[in-house]
Design a protein around this motif. Structure first.
Motif, mmCIF file in Angstrom:
data_model
loop_
_atom_site.group_PDB
_atom_site.id
_atom_site.type_symbol
_atom_site.label_atom_id
_atom_site.label_comp_id
_atom_site.label_asym_id
_atom_site.label_seq_id
_atom_site.Cartn_x
_atom_site.Cartn_y
_atom_site.Cartn_z
ATOM 1 N N THR A 1 9.256 6.458 4.592
ATOM 2 C CA THR A 1 8.492 6.454 3.349
ATOM 3 C C THR A 1 7.011 6.635 3.665
ATOM 4 O OG1 THR A 1 8.257 4.032 3.425
ATOM 5 C CG2 THR A 1 10.116 4.923 2.171
ATOM 6 N N SER A 2 6.235 6.841 2.624
ATOM 7 C CA SER A 2 4.787 6.960 2.792
ATOM 8 C C SER A 2 4.105 6.572 1.473
ATOM 9 C CB SER A 2 4.413 8.393 3.182
ATOM 10 O OG SER A 2 4.804 9.312 2.174
ATOM 11 N N PRO A 3 2.837 6.154 1.550
ATOM 12 C CA PRO A 3 2.071 5.919 2.775
ATOM 13 C C PRO A 3 2.355 4.531 3.316
ATOM 14 C CG PRO A 3 0.689 5.441 0.898
ATOM 15 C CD PRO A 3 2.023 5.912 0.337
ATOM 16 N N HIS A 4 1.737 4.177 4.428
ATOM 17 C CA HIS A 4 1.811 2.797 4.898
ATOM 18 C C HIS A 4 0.612 2.039 4.344
ATOM 19 C CE1 HIS A 4 -0.804 4.703 7.949
ATOM 20 N NE2 HIS A 4 -1.384 3.521 8.043
ATOM 21 N N LEU A 5 0.733 0.723 4.277
ATOM 22 C CA LEU A 5 -0.347 -0.088 3.709
ATOM 23 C C LEU A 5 -1.179 -0.790 4.769
ATOM 24 C CD1 LEU A 5 1.394 -1.674 0.590
ATOM 25 C CD2 LEU A 5 0.124 0.462 0.782
ATOM 26 N N ILE A 6 -0.513 -1.325 5.793
ATOM 27 C CA ILE A 6 -1.224 -2.057 6.848
ATOM 28 C C ILE A 6 -1.025 -1.402 8.201
ATOM 29 C CG2 ILE A 6 -1.411 -4.258 8.072
ATOM 30 C CD1 ILE A 6 -0.623 -5.677 5.509
ATOM 31 N N ASP A 7 0.220 -1.073 8.519
ATOM 32 C CA ASP A 7 0.548 -0.531 9.841
ATOM 33 C C ASP A 7 1.423 0.706 9.679
ATOM 34 O OD1 ASP A 7 1.955 -0.221 12.484
ATOM 35 O OD2 ASP A 7 0.799 -2.015 12.961
#
Length: 570
Positions: free
Chosen positions: A102-108
Protein backbone atom coordinates in the motif's frame (compact mmCIF):
# COMPACT_ATOMS: atom_id res chain seq x y z
CA UNK A 1 28.38 -11.79 34.44
CA UNK A 2 31.19 -10.58 32.18
CA UNK A 3 29.97 -12.90 29.44
CA UNK A 4 26.42 -11.53 29.75
CA UNK A 5 27.68 -7.95 29.62
CA UNK A 6 29.73 -8.74 26.51
CA UNK A 7 26.66 -10.30 24.86
CA UNK A 8 24.60 -7.19 25.67
CA UNK A 9 27.28 -4.91 24.22
CA UNK A 10 27.45 -7.07 21.08
CA UNK A 11 23.65 -7.06 20.75
CA UNK A 12 23.51 -3.27 21.16
CA UNK A 13 26.26 -2.90 18.58
CA UNK A 14 24.33 -5.07 16.12
CA UNK A 15 21.15 -3.01 16.62
CA UNK A 16 23.09 0.21 16.00
CA UNK A 17 24.67 -1.29 12.89
CA UNK A 18 21.29 -2.35 11.46
CA UNK A 19 19.77 1.05 12.28
CA UNK A 20 22.71 2.85 10.71
CA UNK A 21 22.46 0.70 7.59
CA UNK A 22 18.71 1.24 7.49
CA UNK A 23 19.15 5.02 7.68
CA UNK A 24 21.67 4.77 4.84
CA UNK A 25 19.06 2.89 2.81
CA UNK A 26 16.62 5.74 3.51
CA UNK A 27 19.18 8.18 2.10
CA UNK A 28 19.45 6.06 -1.04
CA UNK A 29 15.65 5.99 -1.36
CA UNK A 30 15.51 9.76 -0.96
CA UNK A 31 17.90 10.10 -3.89
CA UNK A 32 15.22 8.50 -6.10
CA UNK A 33 12.73 11.31 -5.54
CA UNK A 34 12.72 13.04 -8.91
CA UNK A 35 9.93 15.54 -8.21
CA UNK A 36 10.49 17.86 -5.26
CA UNK A 37 6.79 18.79 -5.11
CA UNK A 38 3.67 16.76 -5.84
CA UNK A 39 2.72 19.03 -8.70
CA UNK A 40 6.22 18.97 -10.18
CA UNK A 41 6.25 18.02 -13.85
CA UNK A 42 7.87 14.79 -15.00
CA UNK A 43 10.56 15.04 -17.67
CA UNK A 44 9.43 11.87 -19.49
CA UNK A 45 6.08 10.68 -20.84
CA UNK A 46 3.85 8.09 -19.17
CA UNK A 47 4.57 5.64 -21.99
CA UNK A 48 8.33 6.04 -21.48
CA UNK A 49 7.84 5.42 -17.75
CA UNK A 50 6.04 2.18 -18.49
CA UNK A 51 8.73 1.05 -20.93
CA UNK A 52 11.38 1.74 -18.32
CA UNK A 53 9.41 -0.21 -15.71
CA UNK A 54 9.38 -3.23 -18.01
CA UNK A 55 13.14 -2.83 -18.54
CA UNK A 56 13.73 -2.82 -14.77
CA UNK A 57 11.65 -5.97 -14.41
CA UNK A 58 13.74 -7.65 -17.08
CA UNK A 59 17.00 -6.62 -15.40
CA UNK A 60 15.81 -8.04 -12.09
CA UNK A 61 14.46 -11.21 -13.68
CA UNK A 62 11.03 -10.64 -12.17
CA UNK A 63 8.81 -11.50 -15.16
CA UNK A 64 8.14 -15.10 -14.15
CA UNK A 65 8.03 -14.24 -10.47
CA UNK A 66 5.32 -11.61 -10.98
CA UNK A 67 3.40 -14.01 -13.23
CA UNK A 68 3.55 -16.60 -10.45
CA UNK A 69 1.94 -14.33 -7.87
CA UNK A 70 -1.80 -14.70 -7.24
CA UNK A 71 -2.69 -11.03 -7.19
CA UNK A 72 -5.66 -8.92 -6.14
CA UNK A 73 -5.18 -5.55 -7.88
CA UNK A 74 -7.10 -2.54 -6.53
CA UNK A 75 -7.48 0.98 -7.95
CA UNK A 76 -9.75 3.86 -6.99
CA UNK A 77 -9.88 7.39 -5.59
CA UNK A 78 -11.12 6.70 -2.09
CA UNK A 79 -10.89 3.62 0.08
CA UNK A 80 -8.46 1.51 -1.93
CA UNK A 81 -6.04 1.24 1.00
CA UNK A 82 -8.83 0.22 3.38
CA UNK A 83 -10.21 -2.27 0.84
CA UNK A 84 -6.77 -3.84 0.48
CA UNK A 85 -6.40 -4.02 4.27
CA UNK A 86 -9.77 -5.80 4.53
CA UNK A 87 -8.71 -8.29 1.82
CA UNK A 88 -5.42 -9.03 3.56
CA UNK A 89 -7.03 -9.58 6.96
CA UNK A 90 -9.76 -11.85 5.54
CA UNK A 91 -7.41 -14.11 3.57
CA UNK A 92 -4.86 -14.26 6.39
CA UNK A 93 -7.63 -15.35 8.73
CA UNK A 94 -8.51 -18.03 6.17
CA UNK A 95 -5.03 -19.47 6.59
CA UNK A 96 -3.17 -17.98 3.63
CA UNK A 97 0.26 -16.36 3.69
CA UNK A 98 -0.42 -12.78 2.68
CA UNK A 99 1.56 -9.93 1.16
CA UNK A 100 0.15 -6.40 1.15
CA UNK A 101 1.57 -3.41 -0.74
CA UNK A 102 0.00 0.00 0.00
CA UNK A 103 0.98 3.65 -0.14
CA UNK A 104 1.90 6.07 1.18
CA UNK A 105 3.62 5.25 4.45
CA UNK A 106 3.06 7.49 7.46
CA UNK A 107 6.07 6.91 9.72
CA UNK A 108 8.29 4.21 8.22
CA UNK A 109 8.61 3.04 4.62
CA UNK A 110 8.31 -0.59 5.80
CA UNK A 111 4.61 0.07 6.43
CA UNK A 112 4.12 -0.29 2.68
CA UNK A 113 5.12 -3.97 2.78
CA UNK A 114 3.15 -6.28 5.08
CA UNK A 115 3.83 -9.99 5.39
CA UNK A 116 1.15 -11.93 7.25
CA UNK A 117 -0.27 -8.71 8.61
CA UNK A 118 3.00 -7.28 9.95
CA UNK A 119 5.34 -4.68 8.51
CA UNK A 120 8.38 -6.35 6.97
CA UNK A 121 11.32 -6.51 9.39
CA UNK A 122 14.31 -4.22 8.95
CA UNK A 123 16.56 -7.21 8.27
CA UNK A 124 14.40 -8.58 5.47
CA UNK A 125 13.78 -5.11 4.08
CA UNK A 126 17.52 -4.44 3.86
CA UNK A 127 18.19 -7.86 2.34
CA UNK A 128 15.81 -7.31 -0.57
CA UNK A 129 16.51 -3.57 -0.82
CA UNK A 130 20.23 -3.96 -1.43
CA UNK A 131 19.70 -6.95 -3.68
CA UNK A 132 17.64 -5.03 -6.22
CA UNK A 133 19.44 -1.72 -5.63
CA UNK A 134 22.78 -3.24 -6.58
CA UNK A 135 21.34 -5.11 -9.57
CA UNK A 136 19.78 -1.95 -10.95
CA UNK A 137 22.82 0.19 -10.19
CA UNK A 138 25.06 -2.21 -12.10
CA UNK A 139 22.82 -1.98 -15.17
CA UNK A 140 22.35 1.76 -15.51
CA UNK A 141 22.89 2.90 -19.08
CA UNK A 142 22.18 6.08 -21.00
CA UNK A 143 18.43 6.48 -21.24
CA UNK A 144 17.79 4.12 -18.33
CA UNK A 145 18.65 5.79 -14.99
CA UNK A 146 17.74 4.44 -11.57
CA UNK A 147 13.94 4.25 -11.23
CA UNK A 148 12.05 7.00 -9.41
CA UNK A 149 10.92 6.23 -5.85
CA UNK A 150 7.50 4.67 -6.42
CA UNK A 151 8.72 2.49 -9.28
CA UNK A 152 11.55 1.23 -7.08
CA UNK A 153 9.19 0.48 -4.19
CA UNK A 154 6.83 -1.36 -6.54
CA UNK A 155 9.71 -3.49 -7.85
CA UNK A 156 10.74 -4.13 -4.25
CA UNK A 157 7.21 -5.28 -3.39
CA UNK A 158 7.18 -7.80 -6.23
CA UNK A 159 10.63 -9.04 -5.17
CA UNK A 160 9.62 -9.41 -1.52
CA UNK A 161 6.35 -11.20 -2.18
CA UNK A 162 7.85 -13.59 -4.73
CA UNK A 163 10.86 -14.40 -2.54
CA UNK A 164 8.69 -14.86 0.56
CA UNK A 165 6.37 -17.16 -1.40
CA UNK A 166 3.13 -15.51 -0.35
CA UNK A 167 -0.11 -17.26 -1.28
CA UNK A 168 -1.77 -13.98 -2.20
CA UNK A 169 -0.40 -10.53 -3.02
CA UNK A 170 -2.77 -7.62 -2.54
CA UNK A 171 -1.48 -4.68 -4.60
CA UNK A 172 -2.81 -1.13 -4.24
CA UNK A 173 -2.42 1.16 -7.23
CA UNK A 174 -0.42 4.32 -6.57
CA UNK A 175 -2.04 6.95 -8.82
CA UNK A 176 -4.51 6.32 -11.63
CA UNK A 177 -4.22 2.87 -13.14
CA UNK A 178 -3.33 2.72 -16.81
CA UNK A 179 0.19 4.11 -16.41
CA UNK A 180 0.71 3.25 -12.76
CA UNK A 181 3.89 1.36 -11.87
CA UNK A 182 1.82 -1.53 -10.50
CA UNK A 183 0.06 -2.04 -13.83
CA UNK A 184 2.74 -4.37 -15.17
CA UNK A 185 0.62 -7.16 -13.69
CA UNK A 186 -0.57 -9.09 -16.73
CA UNK A 187 -2.88 -11.68 -15.18
CA UNK A 188 -4.25 -10.79 -11.76
CA UNK A 189 -6.71 -13.20 -10.21
CA UNK A 190 -9.27 -10.42 -9.68
CA UNK A 191 -9.43 -6.62 -9.92
CA UNK A 192 -11.29 -4.06 -7.82
CA UNK A 193 -12.14 -0.39 -8.31
CA UNK A 194 -13.19 1.57 -5.24
CA UNK A 195 -15.21 4.80 -5.10
CA UNK A 196 -14.16 7.36 -7.70
CA UNK A 197 -13.99 11.11 -7.25
CA UNK A 198 -12.01 14.23 -8.05
CA UNK A 199 -8.37 13.89 -7.04
CA UNK A 200 -4.95 14.13 -8.74
CA UNK A 201 -6.69 16.08 -11.49
CA UNK A 202 -3.40 17.57 -12.65
CA UNK A 203 -2.44 14.03 -13.73
CA UNK A 204 -5.69 12.16 -14.36
CA UNK A 205 -7.97 14.83 -15.82
CA UNK A 206 -10.62 17.28 -14.69
CA UNK A 207 -13.74 15.13 -14.98
CA UNK A 208 -14.78 11.97 -13.18
CA UNK A 209 -15.07 10.27 -16.59
CA UNK A 210 -11.43 10.96 -17.43
CA UNK A 211 -10.38 9.76 -13.99
CA UNK A 212 -12.47 6.59 -14.40
CA UNK A 213 -10.74 5.91 -17.72
CA UNK A 214 -7.36 5.83 -15.94
CA UNK A 215 -8.67 3.62 -13.13
CA UNK A 216 -10.23 1.18 -15.62
CA UNK A 217 -6.76 0.69 -17.07
CA UNK A 218 -6.06 -2.10 -14.56
CA UNK A 219 -8.84 -4.30 -16.00
CA UNK A 220 -7.46 -7.28 -17.92
CA UNK A 221 -8.92 -9.49 -20.63
CA UNK A 222 -11.47 -11.87 -19.11
CA UNK A 223 -10.33 -11.28 -15.51
CA UNK A 224 -13.24 -10.88 -13.02
CA UNK A 225 -13.65 -7.37 -11.63
CA UNK A 226 -15.77 -5.70 -8.99
CA UNK A 227 -16.63 -2.10 -8.22
CA UNK A 228 -18.97 -0.11 -6.00
CA UNK A 229 -21.77 2.30 -6.95
CA UNK A 230 -20.22 5.16 -8.93
CA UNK A 231 -21.33 8.47 -10.47
CA UNK A 232 -23.14 7.70 -13.74
CA UNK A 233 -20.37 9.22 -15.88
CA UNK A 234 -17.75 7.05 -14.20
CA UNK A 235 -19.87 3.89 -14.32
CA UNK A 236 -20.45 4.31 -18.03
CA UNK A 237 -16.68 4.44 -18.62
CA UNK A 238 -16.07 1.36 -16.46
CA UNK A 239 -18.77 -0.69 -18.18
CA UNK A 240 -17.50 0.33 -21.61
CA UNK A 241 -13.96 -0.74 -20.78
CA UNK A 242 -15.16 -4.00 -19.22
CA UNK A 243 -17.25 -4.86 -22.26
CA UNK A 244 -14.31 -4.36 -24.62
CA UNK A 245 -12.15 -6.68 -22.50
CA UNK A 246 -14.92 -9.24 -21.90
CA UNK A 247 -14.60 -8.57 -18.17
CA UNK A 248 -17.46 -9.74 -15.94
CA UNK A 249 -17.78 -6.49 -13.97
CA UNK A 250 -20.10 -6.63 -10.97
CA UNK A 251 -21.26 -3.79 -8.72
CA UNK A 252 -21.41 -4.60 -5.00
CA UNK A 253 -23.59 -2.88 -2.42
CA UNK A 254 -22.49 -1.89 1.12
CA UNK A 255 -22.63 -4.54 3.83
CA UNK A 256 -25.41 -4.24 6.37
CA UNK A 257 -25.64 -5.23 10.02
CA UNK A 258 -27.52 -8.43 9.14
CA UNK A 259 -24.65 -9.74 7.04
CA UNK A 260 -22.06 -8.53 9.56
CA UNK A 261 -24.01 -10.06 12.42
CA UNK A 262 -23.39 -6.85 14.43
CA UNK A 263 -19.62 -7.30 14.16
CA UNK A 264 -17.85 -3.95 14.70
CA UNK A 265 -15.09 -2.79 12.37
CA UNK A 266 -11.89 -1.15 13.62
CA UNK A 267 -11.94 0.75 10.32
CA UNK A 268 -15.14 2.50 11.32
CA UNK A 269 -17.48 4.80 9.43
CA UNK A 270 -20.36 4.17 7.04
CA UNK A 271 -18.04 4.48 4.03
CA UNK A 272 -16.05 1.50 5.28
CA UNK A 273 -19.10 -0.73 4.83
CA UNK A 274 -18.73 -0.08 1.09
CA UNK A 275 -15.01 -0.87 1.17
CA UNK A 276 -15.64 -4.00 3.23
CA UNK A 277 -18.29 -5.21 0.76
CA UNK A 278 -15.86 -4.80 -2.13
CA UNK A 279 -13.17 -6.67 -0.19
CA UNK A 280 -15.56 -9.54 0.53
CA UNK A 281 -16.41 -9.90 -3.18
CA UNK A 282 -12.73 -9.77 -4.16
CA UNK A 283 -11.82 -12.43 -1.61
CA UNK A 284 -14.68 -14.72 -2.61
CA UNK A 285 -13.66 -14.45 -6.25
CA UNK A 286 -10.01 -15.05 -5.38
CA UNK A 287 -10.87 -18.14 -3.31
CA UNK A 288 -13.10 -19.62 -6.01
CA UNK A 289 -10.39 -19.14 -8.63
CA UNK A 290 -7.34 -20.32 -6.73
CA UNK A 291 -8.55 -23.82 -6.11
CA UNK A 292 -8.16 -26.49 -3.44
CA UNK A 293 -7.90 -24.36 -0.31
CA UNK A 294 -11.06 -22.42 -0.92
CA UNK A 295 -13.57 -22.15 1.90
CA UNK A 296 -16.76 -24.12 1.68
CA UNK A 297 -19.99 -22.28 2.35
CA UNK A 298 -23.39 -23.18 1.03
CA UNK A 299 -24.81 -19.71 0.61
CA UNK A 300 -22.20 -16.97 0.45
CA UNK A 301 -24.63 -14.52 -1.09
CA UNK A 302 -26.63 -14.31 2.13
CA UNK A 303 -24.06 -15.04 4.85
CA UNK A 304 -20.37 -14.59 5.48
CA UNK A 305 -18.04 -17.31 6.73
CA UNK A 306 -16.96 -16.83 10.32
CA UNK A 307 -13.36 -16.27 9.26
CA UNK A 308 -14.45 -13.46 6.96
CA UNK A 309 -16.15 -11.75 9.90
CA UNK A 310 -13.05 -12.09 12.05
CA UNK A 311 -10.90 -10.68 9.26
CA UNK A 312 -13.21 -7.73 8.67
CA UNK A 313 -13.32 -6.90 12.38
CA UNK A 314 -9.53 -6.96 12.77
CA UNK A 315 -8.45 -5.08 9.63
CA UNK A 316 -6.62 -1.84 10.32
CA UNK A 317 -4.71 0.84 8.44
CA UNK A 318 -2.78 3.61 10.17
CA UNK A 319 -4.10 7.10 9.70
CA UNK A 320 -7.54 6.03 8.54
CA UNK A 321 -10.32 6.40 11.11
CA UNK A 322 -7.71 5.96 13.84
CA UNK A 323 -8.23 7.07 17.44
CA UNK A 324 -5.29 7.58 19.79
CA UNK A 325 -5.60 8.53 23.45
CA UNK A 326 -2.63 10.66 24.49
CA UNK A 327 -0.93 8.57 27.18
CA UNK A 328 1.13 11.49 28.50
CA UNK A 329 -2.04 13.10 29.82
CA UNK A 330 -3.50 9.85 31.14
CA UNK A 331 -0.34 8.77 32.94
CA UNK A 332 0.35 12.14 34.48
CA UNK A 333 -2.92 12.44 36.34
CA UNK A 334 -4.91 10.29 38.69
CA UNK A 335 -4.14 6.99 40.37
CA UNK A 336 -3.84 3.69 38.51
CA UNK A 337 -4.26 5.47 35.21
CA UNK A 338 -7.72 6.88 35.99
CA UNK A 339 -8.34 10.46 34.95
CA UNK A 340 -11.38 12.71 34.74
CA UNK A 341 -10.34 14.47 31.53
CA UNK A 342 -8.17 13.69 28.56
CA UNK A 343 -6.70 14.50 25.17
CA UNK A 344 -7.72 12.28 22.27
CA UNK A 345 -6.59 12.48 18.66
CA UNK A 346 -8.89 11.36 15.85
CA UNK A 347 -6.74 10.83 12.75
CA UNK A 348 -7.93 10.48 9.20
CA UNK A 349 -5.87 11.36 6.14
CA UNK A 350 -8.86 12.56 4.09
CA UNK A 351 -7.75 14.98 1.37
CA UNK A 352 -10.46 14.92 -1.30
CA UNK A 353 -13.98 16.41 -1.08
CA UNK A 354 -15.64 13.00 -0.88
CA UNK A 355 -13.24 11.56 1.67
CA UNK A 356 -13.50 14.73 3.75
CA UNK A 357 -17.26 14.26 3.92
CA UNK A 358 -16.79 10.64 4.99
CA UNK A 359 -14.26 11.73 7.60
CA UNK A 360 -16.70 14.29 8.98
CA UNK A 361 -19.45 11.68 9.32
CA UNK A 362 -17.06 9.31 11.08
CA UNK A 363 -15.79 11.95 13.50
CA UNK A 364 -19.30 13.15 14.31
CA UNK A 365 -20.37 9.58 15.02
CA UNK A 366 -17.48 8.60 17.30
CA UNK A 367 -17.54 11.78 19.39
CA UNK A 368 -21.26 11.38 19.96
CA UNK A 369 -22.80 9.78 23.01
CA UNK A 370 -22.60 6.09 23.92
CA UNK A 371 -20.05 5.07 21.29
CA UNK A 372 -18.77 1.50 21.33
CA UNK A 373 -15.43 0.93 23.05
CA UNK A 374 -14.12 -1.05 20.07
CA UNK A 375 -13.54 2.20 18.16
CA UNK A 376 -10.53 2.96 20.37
CA UNK A 377 -7.02 2.47 18.98
CA UNK A 378 -4.87 -0.29 20.40
CA UNK A 379 -2.54 2.50 21.56
CA UNK A 380 -4.60 2.58 24.75
CA UNK A 381 -3.47 -0.67 26.30
CA UNK A 382 -5.07 -0.63 29.74
CA UNK A 383 -8.73 -0.66 28.73
CA UNK A 384 -10.81 -3.36 30.35
CA UNK A 385 -14.44 -4.44 30.07
CA UNK A 386 -15.04 -2.46 33.27
CA UNK A 387 -14.57 0.74 31.31
CA UNK A 388 -17.44 2.09 29.26
CA UNK A 389 -18.30 5.03 27.04
CA UNK A 390 -20.10 7.91 28.72
CA UNK A 391 -21.02 10.89 26.56
CA UNK A 392 -18.48 9.76 24.01
CA UNK A 393 -15.58 9.33 26.45
CA UNK A 394 -14.15 6.47 28.45
CA UNK A 395 -15.02 6.21 32.12
CA UNK A 396 -14.59 3.54 34.77
CA UNK A 397 -17.91 1.78 35.16
CA UNK A 398 -18.06 2.77 38.83
CA UNK A 399 -17.27 6.43 38.04
CA UNK A 400 -19.78 7.37 35.40
CA UNK A 401 -19.41 11.12 35.76
CA UNK A 402 -19.53 13.16 32.56
CA UNK A 403 -16.84 15.69 31.77
CA UNK A 404 -17.64 19.26 32.78
CA UNK A 405 -16.61 20.46 29.34
CA UNK A 406 -16.00 18.85 25.94
CA UNK A 407 -14.20 20.62 23.11
CA UNK A 408 -13.87 19.48 19.50
CA UNK A 409 -10.75 20.96 17.90
CA UNK A 410 -9.68 20.81 14.26
CA UNK A 411 -5.98 20.40 13.45
CA UNK A 412 -5.65 20.90 9.71
CA UNK A 413 -3.27 21.28 6.82
CA UNK A 414 -3.48 20.41 3.14
CA UNK A 415 -1.27 20.66 0.09
CA UNK A 416 -1.48 23.88 -1.90
CA UNK A 417 -2.71 21.93 -4.94
CA UNK A 418 -5.96 21.31 -3.03
CA UNK A 419 -8.92 23.68 -2.83
CA UNK A 420 -9.33 24.44 0.89
CA UNK A 421 -12.65 26.17 0.30
CA UNK A 422 -14.16 22.91 -0.94
CA UNK A 423 -12.47 20.68 1.66
CA UNK A 424 -13.25 22.83 4.70
CA UNK A 425 -16.80 23.56 3.54
CA UNK A 426 -17.54 19.84 3.20
CA UNK A 427 -16.05 19.20 6.64
CA UNK A 428 -17.94 22.01 8.41
CA UNK A 429 -21.29 21.41 6.70
CA UNK A 430 -21.25 17.65 7.28
CA UNK A 431 -20.22 17.99 10.94
CA UNK A 432 -22.79 20.73 11.56
CA UNK A 433 -25.59 18.66 10.03
CA UNK A 434 -24.63 15.87 12.45
CA UNK A 435 -24.64 18.18 15.47
CA UNK A 436 -20.85 18.46 15.82
CA UNK A 437 -19.34 21.93 16.11
CA UNK A 438 -15.66 22.78 16.31
CA UNK A 439 -14.74 25.10 19.15
CA UNK A 440 -11.44 25.99 17.53
CA UNK A 441 -9.37 25.31 14.44
CA UNK A 442 -5.58 25.22 14.34
CA UNK A 443 -3.62 25.43 11.09
CA UNK A 444 -0.04 24.21 11.12
CA UNK A 445 2.63 23.24 8.56
CA UNK A 446 3.62 19.58 8.29
CA UNK A 447 7.06 18.45 9.46
CA UNK A 448 7.75 15.83 6.81
CA UNK A 449 9.47 16.84 3.61
CA UNK A 450 8.25 15.65 0.21
CA UNK A 451 11.85 15.12 -0.90
CA UNK A 452 13.03 12.92 1.96
CA UNK A 453 12.27 9.36 3.07
CA UNK A 454 12.54 8.86 6.82
CA UNK A 455 12.26 5.82 9.08
CA UNK A 456 10.46 5.19 12.34
CA UNK A 457 13.77 5.57 14.17
CA UNK A 458 14.67 8.86 12.52
CA UNK A 459 15.17 11.72 14.95
CA UNK A 460 12.14 13.93 15.42
CA UNK A 461 13.41 17.53 15.36
CA UNK A 462 11.92 19.68 18.10
CA UNK A 463 13.56 22.94 17.02
CA UNK A 464 12.16 23.13 13.51
CA UNK A 465 13.43 26.01 11.35
CA UNK A 466 10.83 28.72 10.88
CA UNK A 467 8.65 28.04 7.84
CA UNK A 468 6.70 30.31 5.55
CA UNK A 469 3.21 30.31 7.04
CA UNK A 470 1.44 32.18 4.23
CA UNK A 471 -0.46 29.03 3.17
CA UNK A 472 -1.59 28.35 6.73
CA UNK A 473 -2.83 31.94 7.08
CA UNK A 474 -4.72 31.47 3.81
CA UNK A 475 -6.36 28.36 5.29
CA UNK A 476 -7.30 30.38 8.35
CA UNK A 477 -8.91 33.09 6.21
CA UNK A 478 -10.92 30.44 4.35
CA UNK A 479 -12.02 28.92 7.66
CA UNK A 480 -13.16 32.23 9.13
CA UNK A 481 -14.99 33.06 5.90
CA UNK A 482 -16.87 29.74 6.07
CA UNK A 483 -17.68 29.97 9.77
CA UNK A 484 -18.35 33.71 10.02
CA UNK A 485 -19.71 34.36 6.54
CA UNK A 486 -17.31 37.20 5.90
CA UNK A 487 -13.65 37.94 5.37
CA UNK A 488 -11.71 38.44 8.57
CA UNK A 489 -8.28 40.02 8.54
CA UNK A 490 -6.59 37.29 10.56
CA UNK A 491 -3.07 37.70 9.22
CA UNK A 492 -2.22 40.98 10.88
CA UNK A 493 -3.77 39.92 14.15
CA UNK A 494 -1.90 36.63 14.57
CA UNK A 495 1.32 37.13 12.63
CA UNK A 496 3.40 38.63 15.40
CA UNK A 497 2.22 36.08 17.92
CA UNK A 498 2.62 32.86 16.00
CA UNK A 499 5.63 33.26 13.76
CA UNK A 500 7.81 34.08 16.74
CA UNK A 501 7.29 30.67 18.31
CA UNK A 502 4.77 31.88 20.91
CA UNK A 503 1.30 30.45 21.21
CA UNK A 504 -2.01 31.77 22.55
CA UNK A 505 -2.84 31.18 26.21
CA UNK A 506 -5.02 28.17 26.89
CA UNK A 507 -8.05 30.43 27.25
CA UNK A 508 -7.99 30.54 23.44
CA UNK A 509 -9.07 26.91 23.55
CA UNK A 510 -11.77 27.31 26.16
CA UNK A 511 -13.32 30.61 25.14
CA UNK A 512 -15.68 30.15 22.21
CA UNK A 513 -15.40 32.79 19.54
CA UNK A 514 -18.76 32.11 17.95
CA UNK A 515 -19.47 35.80 17.64
CA UNK A 516 -16.66 36.14 15.05
CA UNK A 517 -15.91 39.54 16.52
CA UNK A 518 -12.59 41.07 15.56
CA UNK A 519 -12.59 42.79 18.92
CA UNK A 520 -11.79 39.47 20.58
CA UNK A 521 -8.16 38.79 21.41
CA UNK A 522 -8.29 35.55 19.38
CA UNK A 523 -10.63 34.25 16.73
CA UNK A 524 -12.05 30.76 16.53
CA UNK A 525 -8.84 29.71 14.78
CA UNK A 526 -5.13 30.23 14.94
CA UNK A 527 -1.95 29.50 13.00
CA UNK A 528 0.85 27.71 14.87
CA UNK A 529 4.44 27.77 13.57
CA UNK A 530 5.22 24.09 14.18
CA UNK A 531 3.55 20.79 14.96
CA UNK A 532 5.65 19.87 18.04
CA UNK A 533 4.73 23.24 19.55
CA UNK A 534 1.06 22.56 18.80
CA UNK A 535 1.06 19.11 20.42
CA UNK A 536 2.80 20.41 23.54
CA UNK A 537 0.35 23.30 23.75
CA UNK A 538 -2.65 20.96 23.54
CA UNK A 539 -1.14 18.76 26.26
CA UNK A 540 -0.56 21.76 28.52
CA UNK A 541 -4.13 22.91 28.01
CA UNK A 542 -5.42 19.44 28.87
CA UNK A 543 -3.32 19.36 32.04
CA UNK A 544 -4.49 22.82 33.09
CA UNK A 545 -8.10 21.70 32.70
CA UNK A 546 -8.19 18.10 34.00
CA UNK A 547 -12.00 17.90 33.99
CA UNK A 548 -12.15 18.70 30.27
CA UNK A 549 -12.29 16.38 27.31
CA UNK A 550 -10.33 17.64 24.29
CA UNK A 551 -11.05 15.80 21.04
CA UNK A 552 -8.75 16.76 18.18
CA UNK A 553 -9.60 15.85 14.60
CA UNK A 554 -6.40 15.67 12.53
CA UNK A 555 -7.14 15.67 8.80
CA UNK A 556 -6.51 17.22 5.39
CA UNK A 557 -3.20 15.50 4.72
CA UNK A 558 -1.68 12.07 5.26
CA UNK A 559 1.63 13.85 5.80
CA UNK A 560 0.11 15.75 8.73
CA UNK A 561 -1.46 12.58 10.15
CA UNK A 562 1.86 10.74 9.90
CA UNK A 563 3.71 13.59 11.60
CA UNK A 564 1.24 13.61 14.50
CA UNK A 565 1.55 9.83 14.90
CA UNK A 566 5.35 10.15 14.86
CA UNK A 567 5.25 12.77 17.64
CA UNK A 568 2.78 10.78 19.75
CA UNK A 569 4.89 7.64 19.32
CA UNK A 570 8.01 9.50 20.42
Amino acid sequence: MEKLNNEKVEETSQVKEVTSTYEYAMEKLSSLITRKKRDGKSTISEIEKRERMLSYIEILGLEKQIAGLKIIHVAGTKGKGSTCAFCEAILRECGFRTGLFTSPHLIDVRERFRLDGLDISEEKFLQYFWEIWNQLKDNIVEGLPMPPLFQFLTLLAFKIFASEKVDVAIIEVGIGGTFDSTNVIKEPVVCGITSLGMDHMEILGDTVGKIASHKAGILKLGVPAFTVPQPSEAMEVLYDRAQKLMVPLKVVTPLDSKVLKDVKLILSGDHQLTNAALAVSLCKSWLKTTGPRQLENADWDETLPHKFLIGLSSAHLSGRAQIVQDDTIKNSSGVNGSYPGGLTFYLDGAHSPESMEACARWFSAVVGENKNLSHLSSCSKDLTPKKIWVNGCIQDSDKQEPYKMSKQILLFNCMDVRDPQILLSRLVNTCTSSGTHFSKAIFVPSMSAYNKVTSGTSTVPLNIPQKDLSWQFNLQRVWERICCGKDVHVLDQNLNTNTSGNVPPCKFLYKDASSCSQGDEYFGSSVFPSLPLTINWLRNCAKENPSSRIQVLVTGSLHLVGDVLRLLKR
